[in-house]
Design an enzyme around this catalytic site. Structure first.
Site, PDB file in Angstrom:
ATOM      1  N   HIS A 130       4.614  15.155  10.516  1.00  0.00           N
ATOM      2  CA  HIS A 130       3.945  14.072   9.787  1.00  0.00           C
ATOM      3  C   HIS A 130       2.429  14.163   9.883  1.00  0.00           C
ATOM      4  CE1 HIS A 130       6.839  11.367   8.037  1.00  0.00           C
ATOM      5  NE2 HIS A 130       7.575  11.336   9.128  1.00  0.00           N
ATOM      6  N   SER A 133       3.081   8.281  13.925  1.00  0.00           N
ATOM      7  CA  SER A 133       4.525   8.236  14.163  1.00  0.00           C
ATOM      8  C   SER A 133       4.890   8.879  15.508  1.00  0.00           C
ATOM      9  CB  SER A 133       5.209   8.989  13.025  1.00  0.00           C
ATOM     10  OG  SER A 133       6.589   8.745  13.028  1.00  0.00           O
ATOM     11  N   HIS A 179      -3.656 -41.019  17.057  1.00  0.00           N
ATOM     12  CA  HIS A 179      -2.266 -40.531  17.100  1.00  0.00           C
ATOM     13  C   HIS A 179      -1.345 -41.677  17.549  1.00  0.00           C
ATOM     14  CE1 HIS A 179      -4.068 -36.543  16.939  1.00  0.00           C
ATOM     15  NE2 HIS A 179      -2.887 -35.966  16.940  1.00  0.00           N
ATOM     16  N   ASP A 205      15.012   7.681   7.930  1.00  0.00           N
ATOM     17  CA  ASP A 205      13.802   7.640   7.103  1.00  0.00           C
ATOM     18  C   ASP A 205      14.122   7.379   5.645  1.00  0.00           C
ATOM     19  OD1 ASP A 205      12.040   8.101   9.148  1.00  0.00           O
ATOM     20  OD2 ASP A 205      12.006  10.273   8.892  1.00  0.00           O
ATOM     21  N   TYR A 247       0.845  -1.183   0.000  1.00  0.00           N
ATOM     22  CA  TYR A 247       0.000   0.000   0.000  1.00  0.00           C
ATOM     23  C   TYR A 247       0.885   1.239   0.000  1.00  0.00           C
ATOM     24  CZ  TYR A 247      -3.914   3.030   0.700  1.00  0.00           C
ATOM     25  OH  TYR A 247      -4.865   3.987   0.506  1.00  0.00           O
ATOM     26  N   ASN A 261      -3.684   5.525   6.104  1.00  0.00           N
ATOM     27  CA  ASN A 261      -4.453   6.236   7.134  1.00  0.00           C
ATOM     28  C   ASN A 261      -5.177   5.234   8.040  1.00  0.00           C
ATOM     29  OD1 ASN A 261      -6.674   5.305   5.720  1.00  0.00           O
ATOM     30  ND2 ASN A 261      -6.997   7.219   4.624  1.00  0.00           N
ATOM     31  N   GLN A 284       9.091  14.613  13.474  1.00  0.00           N
ATOM     32  CA  GLN A 284       7.961  13.690  13.648  1.00  0.00           C
ATOM     33  C   GLN A 284       6.650  14.457  13.685  1.00  0.00           C
ATOM     34  OE1 GLN A 284       8.186  10.293  13.496  1.00  0.00           O
ATOM     35  NE2 GLN A 284      10.218  10.986  12.904  1.00  0.00           N
ATOM     36  N   GLU A 343      -3.370 -38.067  26.314  1.00  0.00           N
ATOM     37  CA  GLU A 343      -4.187 -36.937  25.858  1.00  0.00           C
ATOM     38  C   GLU A 343      -5.507 -37.409  25.255  1.00  0.00           C
ATOM     39  OE1 GLU A 343      -1.924 -34.322  23.322  1.00  0.00           O
ATOM     40  OE2 GLU A 343      -0.774 -33.514  25.016  1.00  0.00           O
ATOM     41  N   GLU A 393       8.630   4.300  18.729  1.00  0.00           N
ATOM     42  CA  GLU A 393       9.035   3.918  17.381  1.00  0.00           C
ATOM     43  C   GLU A 393      10.492   4.326  17.116  1.00  0.00           C
ATOM     44  OE1 GLU A 393       6.932   6.160  14.458  1.00  0.00           O
ATOM     45  OE2 GLU A 393       7.427   4.798  12.809  1.00  0.00           O
ATOM     46  N   HIS A 394      10.810   5.584  17.389  1.00  0.00           N
ATOM     47  CA  HIS A 394      12.164   6.105  17.188  1.00  0.00           C
ATOM     48  C   HIS A 394      12.707   6.615  18.520  1.00  0.00           C
ATOM     49  CE1 HIS A 394       9.934   7.096  13.350  1.00  0.00           C
ATOM     50  NE2 HIS A 394      10.937   6.385  12.862  1.00  0.00           N
TER      51      HIS A 394
END
Lengths: 431, 431
Positions: free
Chosen positions: A264, A239, A422, A363, A132, A216, A261, A417, A329-330
């Site tokens: 943004h 961000s 099995h 970035d 995207y 978005n 930041q 079990e 994040e950063h």
């Protein structure tokens, strides 16, 4: 910009509020997106035609022809028409991103253990990835490189980009980046319906296995809802940056880092932790001065006012536990010797070491991925990598002797079990 | 059990239907689960008390005291009380699972590139993991080991198990496995509300960072809806096996292998692909014979009748593209030399090589994880591993010379993307 002082009474409550603040929730979005996904699933191309007209004022021919895709030739032409410095910058970014991600390629395992049993795991790329790429103001060629190159390095055979082209307009830089990265298809659709089309496929667009890329709130929610039908990179939110800085920095630099930041999105978050309150005040002044000169001032100001924070600690070592709780994040460590602090940072998307490593360099051209976990998700998730476009198949070869060695234990557990078939599948072979 | 012949007309349509059949969708579940999550978020412990009484007939004291947890001493006692062969079997399983997963631990990267820029990535464990262990018939000690051991190997500090204890009854084998694996907390809650409690935390139960483990449709849906609030391992669906076998196998063995998945759940799926139709008929007969003797016959029969399939191909090489489209959780290659087929299998959770490797051995003691992608998700996801309990922080240290080398390109791209504060954070440092 709110100021929190670690020594003040009530600091813990204020900090906890900062940690727990959500900047991205809107229950209405989830409902809208569920409706859009259902429409695309039921009506396929017809739904895409309708939504593209409604949201992007862009006409898609009902037969899947005119208006649907951008050709690879158009991407090549956009690349050829670029100014030299931008073309060189994109090429430098691409080659550095490629080199960093090539080193991420995992190695297969294939060995025999002490019991003579062969075990291992093989990695394969997914067959098709959908990327995207936002339209409009957030149409970033850097994001295309950061998503497409890891997919390419992983060995994905088919890379399909979706990007909304409002009134038919596309971004030449994005097309040039698509040419550099070597994507295979570009579709002129965006929004939640584009993600749904990639996940389920339509007559015109074949389905993919993984969908990545920023977007978005609708796009993020569509990815979240379609997780499981396809793989996704992560649930992305606004961000954020955390700068840990002593008073020896140029306040103008740190102000620019915080604003990078903030510009943004109004819901972005910039936080400064410092042991020097006077320095913090200088940074605040610089933010005001710089803001006045930015073309992105309105966005940056809104973000700083609503979500920005300065935290004053006695000692920068006290910043580390706060940073781990924020799991940003950063994280910038703007100090002379960042290593001791870095060694204790456990939860962060990416760390930028020293005074001469502004986050913005990551970035674009440093090499590591700029798609990183937001909203405290660095507690449990990682930035985008080649692994997001690959998967592992484990394997086992037991053989006669091996089954004799470990089969009886497996059969005993199967009986315990309550799973007799099995047990039988092992016991019959042991006879 | 339906039979599809590759050479018959209409095979492609029938096979496509098999590939696309969904065995796990129920829109009502999503709505119920959303309501339960909202209740737990709003009412915390009180919601857990109510749901435990309603769903499990189990009383939790309103103050977080009686009935909430199982002590580590109780787990130790359950372990001590085990029969020797079961204890040995669990220990063998644990040690083999541990060894396989220890080899998965990722290595950090830290290097300088040609431009003198330091780059790398460090891995850290999540702080807390929540493991879901089903109650009732599906209370499997093997699942506890398969989830808890990778978390422990990853270095997770706090491992919290949730498991429903209907009318207060717990499974001693599960407790013994918890003792072996070294879990830290066991809570007597289950269902979607338990997953919500782990994700958001309550007064009694602290939140975790990652939730893994199998469960019914409500548990799986809760994990899906809470993905992003916490990390999750995967969206799990009903189990499935694809056996690719030539006519040289003992039909009784292959029948047992197919039944070993079928006995899990009526929605499980067992598929045989063979180049020998007569052999397929013998396998069918053996399934009928064995079914009559199984305590799990009702479940197994329902699964085989509703979802089982036999596919007859001319040549076993033709099985590979079909296997890749099915992307099954478990794939057995029951042939003398499985390697040529295995080399072309791209999409599978786990592959079992040769006639002497029944899938069940992988469920318990082989070592690789038995938590594997289902419902064609092996196209894009992998089995559980230590990586599900870890995350990567990338880092960058540019320095003066490095910023001189790559900073201008980054600033050029920032300007082109309309992000002037990004550019300024670099340009101010380059002055």
């Amino acid at each position: 910009m709110q100021i929190l002082r670690a020594k003040d009474e009530g600091f813990e409550a204020k900090f906890r509020k900062l940690v727990n603040s959500r900047r991205d929730s809107d229950p209405g979005v989830a409902r809208d997106v569920a409706g859009i996904i259902a429409e695309v699933r039921a009506r396929g191309d017809k739904a895409l035609v309708d939504y593209s007209m409604r949201f992007d004022d862009h006409r898609l021919a009902p037969d899947g022809g005119d208006g649907w895709s951008i050709s690879l030739d158009e991407c090549k032409a956009a690349y050829d028409a670029l100014e030299t410095d931008l073309r060189d910058a994109l090429e430098l970014a691409a080659s550095r991103i490629r080199a960093y991600h090539e080193a991420q390629l995992p190695t297969d395992r294939d060995y025999r253990d002490d019991a003579g049993i062969r075990l291992g795991a093989r990695w394969n790329a997914v067959e098709a990835a959908g990327l995207y790429v936002p339209g409009g103001r957030a149409a970033y060629p850097s994001s295309l490189l950061m998503n497409a190159i890891p997919a390419k390095v992983a060995g994905v055979e088919r890379i399909a980009v979706v990007t909304p082209t409002r009134k038919g307009e596309s971004n030449p830089l994005v097309l040039a980046a698509a040419h550099i990265a070597g994507v295979d298809e570009i579709w002129r659709i965006g929004g939640a319906h584009a993600v749904a089309a990639l996940a389920y496929g339509t007559n015109t667009i074949r389905p993919v296995d993984v969908v990545t890329g920023p977007g978005n709130a609708w796009v993020a929610e569509a990815k979240r809802q379609l997780y499981g039908v396809v793989g996704i990179d992560m649930v992305a939110g606004p961000s954020e940056i955390l700068v840990i800085a002593d008073g020896q920095n140029d306040p103008d630099w740190i102000a620019a880092d915080l604003l990078s930041q903030a510009e943004h999105d109004p819901s972005s978050q910039s936080i400064l932790i410092t042991d020097d309150e006077e320095f913090a005040m200088q940074v605040g002044d610089c933010i005001d001065l710089q803001c006045a000169q930015l073309s992105t001032a309105k966005t940056a100001r809104a973000s700083i006012d609503a979500h920005g924070a300065m935290i004053i600690v006695d000692d920068l070592n006290d910043a580390v536990p706060l940073a781990n709780r924020l799991a940003a994040e950063h994280v910038e460590l703007a100090v002379a010797d960042p290593e001791p602090l870095f060694g204790r940072i456990k939860h962060a998307g990416s760390v930028f070491l020293g005074r001469m490593t502004p986050e913005a360099v990551g970035d674009y051209v440093a090499g590591p991925n700029h798609v990183l976990p937001t909203g405290r998700r660095a507690r449990f998730s990682s930035g985008l990598s080649v692994l997001d476009f690959m998967k592992r198949t484990s394997f086992i070869e037991v053989g006669d002797a091996g089954l004799g060695a470990i089969g009886p234990a497996a059969a005993a557990l199967a009986h315990a079990e309550g799973l007799p078939a099995h047990a039988r599948s092992i016991e019959e072979r042991l006879k």
